[in-house]
Design a protein around this motif. Structure first.
Motif, PDB file in Angstrom:
ATOM      1  N   SER A  15       0.837  -1.204   0.000  1.00  0.00           N
ATOM      2  CA  SER A  15       0.000   0.000   0.000  1.00  0.00           C
ATOM      3  C   SER A  15       0.873   1.255   0.000  1.00  0.00           C
ATOM      4  N   GLN A  16       1.956   1.212   0.747  1.00  0.00           N
ATOM      5  CA  GLN A  16       2.890   2.341   0.785  1.00  0.00           C
ATOM      6  C   GLN A  16       3.546   2.551  -0.569  1.00  0.00           C
ATOM      7  N   ARG A  17       3.848   1.473  -1.271  1.00  0.00           N
ATOM      8  CA  ARG A  17       4.421   1.570  -2.617  1.00  0.00           C
ATOM      9  C   ARG A  17       3.443   2.263  -3.560  1.00  0.00           C
ATOM     10  N   LEU A  18       2.167   1.907  -3.424  1.00  0.00           N
ATOM     11  CA  LEU A  18       1.139   2.511  -4.279  1.00  0.00           C
ATOM     12  C   LEU A  18       1.012   4.010  -3.999  1.00  0.00           C
ATOM     13  N   LYS A  19       1.050   4.367  -2.737  1.00  0.00           N
ATOM     14  CA  LYS A  19       0.925   5.780  -2.368  1.00  0.00           C
ATOM     15  C   LYS A  19       2.093   6.595  -2.914  1.00  0.00           C
ATOM     16  N   LYS A  20       3.276   6.006  -2.889  1.00  0.00           N
ATOM     17  CA  LYS A  20       4.452   6.694  -3.434  1.00  0.00           C
ATOM     18  C   LYS A  20       4.317   6.896  -4.938  1.00  0.00           C
ATOM     19  N   ALA A  21       3.544   5.996  -5.577  1.00  0.00           N
ATOM     20  CA  ALA A  21       3.323   6.104  -7.024  1.00  0.00           C
ATOM     21  C   ALA A  21       2.128   7.006  -7.342  1.00  0.00           C
ATOM     22  N   GLY A  22       1.525   7.585  -6.304  1.00  0.00           N
ATOM     23  CA  GLY A  22       0.408   8.500  -6.505  1.00  0.00           C
ATOM     24  C   GLY A  22      -0.963   7.848  -6.475  1.00  0.00           C
ATOM     25  N   ILE A  23      -1.037   6.619  -5.978  1.00  0.00           N
ATOM     26  CA  ILE A  23      -2.319   5.904  -5.899  1.00  0.00           C
ATOM     27  C   ILE A  23      -2.676   5.680  -4.433  1.00  0.00           C
ATOM     28  N   ASN A  24      -3.769   6.255  -3.991  1.00  0.00           N
ATOM     29  CA  ASN A  24      -4.224   6.072  -2.610  1.00  0.00           C
ATOM     30  C   ASN A  24      -5.385   5.072  -2.613  1.00  0.00           C
ATOM     31  N   PRO A  25      -5.132   3.821  -2.198  1.00  0.00           N
ATOM     32  CA  PRO A  25      -6.164   2.780  -2.260  1.00  0.00           C
ATOM     33  C   PRO A  25      -7.484   3.152  -1.584  1.00  0.00           C
ATOM     34  N   THR A  26      -7.416   3.809  -0.433  1.00  0.00           N
ATOM     35  CA  THR A  26      -8.649   4.118   0.308  1.00  0.00           C
ATOM     36  C   THR A  26      -9.514   5.155  -0.398  1.00  0.00           C
ATOM     37  N   LYS A  27      -8.933   5.845  -1.386  1.00  0.00           N
ATOM     38  CA  LYS A  27      -9.686   6.858  -2.127  1.00  0.00           C
ATOM     39  C   LYS A  27      -9.845   6.473  -3.605  1.00  0.00           C
ATOM     40  N   THR A  28      -9.597   5.199  -3.891  1.00  0.00           N
ATOM     41  CA  THR A  28      -9.627   4.729  -5.276  1.00  0.00           C
ATOM     42  C   THR A  28     -10.546   3.524  -5.414  1.00  0.00           C
ATOM     43  N   SER A  29     -11.405   3.548  -6.434  1.00  0.00           N
ATOM     44  CA  SER A  29     -12.305   2.418  -6.676  1.00  0.00           C
ATOM     45  C   SER A  29     -11.722   1.495  -7.749  1.00  0.00           C
ATOM     46  N   ILE A  30     -12.053   0.217  -7.660  1.00  0.00           N
ATOM     47  CA  ILE A  30     -11.576  -0.753  -8.640  1.00  0.00           C
ATOM     48  C   ILE A  30     -12.743  -1.612  -9.141  1.00  0.00           C
ATOM     49  N   GLY A  31     -12.614  -2.072 -10.379  1.00  0.00           N
ATOM     50  CA  GLY A  31     -13.591  -2.990 -10.946  1.00  0.00           C
ATOM     51  C   GLY A  31     -12.857  -4.216 -11.448  1.00  0.00           C
ATOM     52  N   ILE A  32     -13.458  -5.367 -11.299  1.00  0.00           N
ATOM     53  CA  ILE A  32     -12.832  -6.628 -11.718  1.00  0.00           C
ATOM     54  C   ILE A  32     -13.706  -7.257 -12.793  1.00  0.00           C
ATOM     55  N   TYR A  33     -13.117  -7.486 -13.963  1.00  0.00           N
ATOM     56  CA  TYR A  33     -13.871  -7.976 -15.120  1.00  0.00           C
ATOM     57  C   TYR A  33     -13.214  -9.244 -15.667  1.00  0.00           C
ATOM     58  N   ASP A  34     -14.029 -10.125 -16.177  1.00  0.00           N
ATOM     59  CA  ASP A  34     -13.525 -11.389 -16.705  1.00  0.00           C
ATOM     60  C   ASP A  34     -14.271 -11.766 -17.977  1.00  0.00           C
ATOM     61  N   MET A  35     -13.505 -12.106 -19.016  1.00  0.00           N
ATOM     62  CA  MET A  35     -14.109 -12.570 -20.263  1.00  0.00           C
ATOM     63  C   MET A  35     -14.091 -14.089 -20.248  1.00  0.00           C
ATOM     64  N   GLN A  36     -15.244 -14.690 -20.365  1.00  0.00           N
ATOM     65  CA  GLN A  36     -15.359 -16.146 -20.293  1.00  0.00           C
ATOM     66  C   GLN A  36     -16.302 -16.657 -21.373  1.00  0.00           C
ATOM     67  N   ASN A  37     -15.734 -17.469 -22.262  1.00  0.00           N
ATOM     68  CA  ASN A  37     -16.538 -18.027 -23.372  1.00  0.00           C
ATOM     69  C   ASN A  37     -17.291 -16.948 -24.147  1.00  0.00           C
ATOM     70  N   GLY A  38     -16.608 -15.835 -24.379  1.00  0.00           N
ATOM     71  CA  GLY A  38     -17.198 -14.753 -25.157  1.00  0.00           C
ATOM     72  C   GLY A  38     -18.164 -13.878 -24.395  1.00  0.00           C
ATOM     73  N   LYS A  39     -18.312 -14.112 -23.094  1.00  0.00           N
ATOM     74  CA  LYS A  39     -19.233 -13.329 -22.272  1.00  0.00           C
ATOM     75  C   LYS A  39     -18.458 -12.527 -21.228  1.00  0.00           C
ATOM     76  N   LEU A  40     -18.898 -11.304 -21.006  1.00  0.00           N
ATOM     77  CA  LEU A  40     -18.223 -10.419 -20.061  1.00  0.00           C
ATOM     78  C   LEU A  40     -18.905 -10.464 -18.694  1.00  0.00           C
ATOM     79  N   PHE A  41     -18.092 -10.665 -17.657  1.00  0.00           N
ATOM     80  CA  PHE A  41     -18.603 -10.728 -16.285  1.00  0.00           C
ATOM     81  C   PHE A  41     -17.943  -9.669 -15.415  1.00  0.00           C
ATOM     82  N   VAL A  42     -18.695  -9.190 -14.435  1.00  0.00           N
ATOM     83  CA  VAL A  42     -18.154  -8.325 -13.396  1.00  0.00           C
ATOM     84  C   VAL A  42     -18.107  -9.153 -12.124  1.00  0.00           C
ATOM     85  N   ASP A  43     -16.975  -9.112 -11.422  1.00  0.00           N
ATOM     86  CA  ASP A  43     -16.815  -9.899 -10.189  1.00  0.00           C
ATOM     87  C   ASP A  43     -16.734  -9.002  -8.971  1.00  0.00           C
TER      88      ASP A  43
END
Length: 323
Positions: A178-206
């Motif tokens: 987390s400290q490495r990310l902050k040094k790179a300008g990314i603050n995890p607690t103030k940043t949202s993430i999305g996780i996506y997966d392509m499976q058999n031609g279909k797009l999923f959100v996890d």
């Protein structure tokens, strides 16, 4: 003379009775010790299929899905299903001592391994396998976040100290990355993430509880899920979506995996996704905040996998920012 002899025999008789009594007491104490030892060699725990008497210190464990969880706490696995054998987080030396049972835990194959404990995610395994050894049924996705999962398996395996040690190690590594990310300008607690997966031609959100790095990102590093993805996380944990609805599930950073690599349908689907105007217009895509990670390294979410994913996702994000 006769009187003296009678007195001697009486004393001898009393002495022998005393010896027999002491011997009996000794044997009784020995039996109690044996019973105590026998009793302490098993314990009763609550499982999804009811109370189960299991070994206090299981020596030969057969499992499906949860192989990585058992190995993470130094449990001795002798048999596992094939999906676990593809995990890059299980070492070659660990695999040498484990029999590959194939896709399912067939009773005949399990019996040959002489297990003293079986751990399964399938309720259908309980009835046929409990004739072989005690079965702990843990439904898939019911263990909570990775710290709760480690605690759960610490209880099942009677390795609570190992579980607490891993949690401390995990928190320390999470803070470091987390400290490495902050040094790179990314603050995890103030940043949202999305996780996506392509499976058999279909797009999923996890959500965060079905692997794909979710536990490393959310529980470990402290990233947030957008409200739309939180609903998915609190429900089924994943959801198929259309390309047109992508904006609804957008986030500051997008993590993408390709589950069925090599298939022409998936290749075309990924190509269609990347060329789609909706995808191109997402703020994360425009900012270059898209991370594509190898599916085989992101699929698993046992303690060892999640721990190593902390650095994996951090490296990818830092590299993306610097490029």
């Amino acid at each position: 003379m006769m009187k003296k002899k009678h007195t001697y025999l009486k004393v001898l008789s009393v002495a022998m009775m005393a010896l027999l009594f002491l011997a009996g007491c000794g044997r009784g104490n020995s039996d109690k010790s044996a019973n105590k030892e026998s009793t302490s060699s098993t314990r009763v725990i609550r499982t999804a299929s009811g109370k189960v008497k299991i070994p206090t210190d299981p020596k030969r464990i057969v499992t499906n899905v949860y192989t990585g969880d058992v190995l993470s706490l130094s449990g001795h696995v002798v048999g596992a299903t094939s999906i676990d054998f593809t995990s890059p987080y299980i070492t070659k030396s660990q695999k040498k001592g484990i029999t590959n049972l194939g896709l399912t835990m067939k009773p005949e194959a399990v019996l040959k391994l002489k297990p003293d404990l079986i751990v399964t995610s399938n309720e259908s395994d309980v009835k046929p396998l409990k004739k072989i050894a005690p079965v702990v049924y843990i439904p898939y996705g019911t263990t909570g976040n990775i710290e709760k999962k480690a605690t759960k398996f610490g209880q099942v395996l009677n390795r609570q100290k190992q579980a607490q040690s891993w949690i401390a190690k995990f928190k320390s590594e999470s803070d470091k990355q987390s400290q490495r990310l902050k040094k790179a300008g990314i603050n995890p607690t103030k940043t949202s993430i999305g996780i996506y997966d392509m499976q058999n031609g279909k797009l999923f959100v996890d959500g965060a509880k079905w692997g794909r790095g979710g536990q490393a990102l959310v529980t470990g590093l402290g990233f947030k899920l957008p409200a739309s993805i939180q609903k998915i996380d609190q429900g089924a944990g994943f959801q198929q979506i259309s390309l047109e609805s992508l904006k609804k599930y957008s986030a500051d950073w997008l993590f993408f995996t390709n589950t069925t690599s090599g298939k022409s349908t998936n290749k075309q689907a990924i190509s269609d996704l990347k060329s789609n105007p909706v995808w191109k217009s997402l703020p994360a895509v425009e900012a270059g905040h898209v991370v594509q990670l190898p599916e085989n390294k992101m699929y698993y979410f046992d303690p060892t996998a999640v721990y190593q994913q902390l650095k994996l996702v951090t490296d990818a994000m830092v590299k993306s920012v610097r490029s």
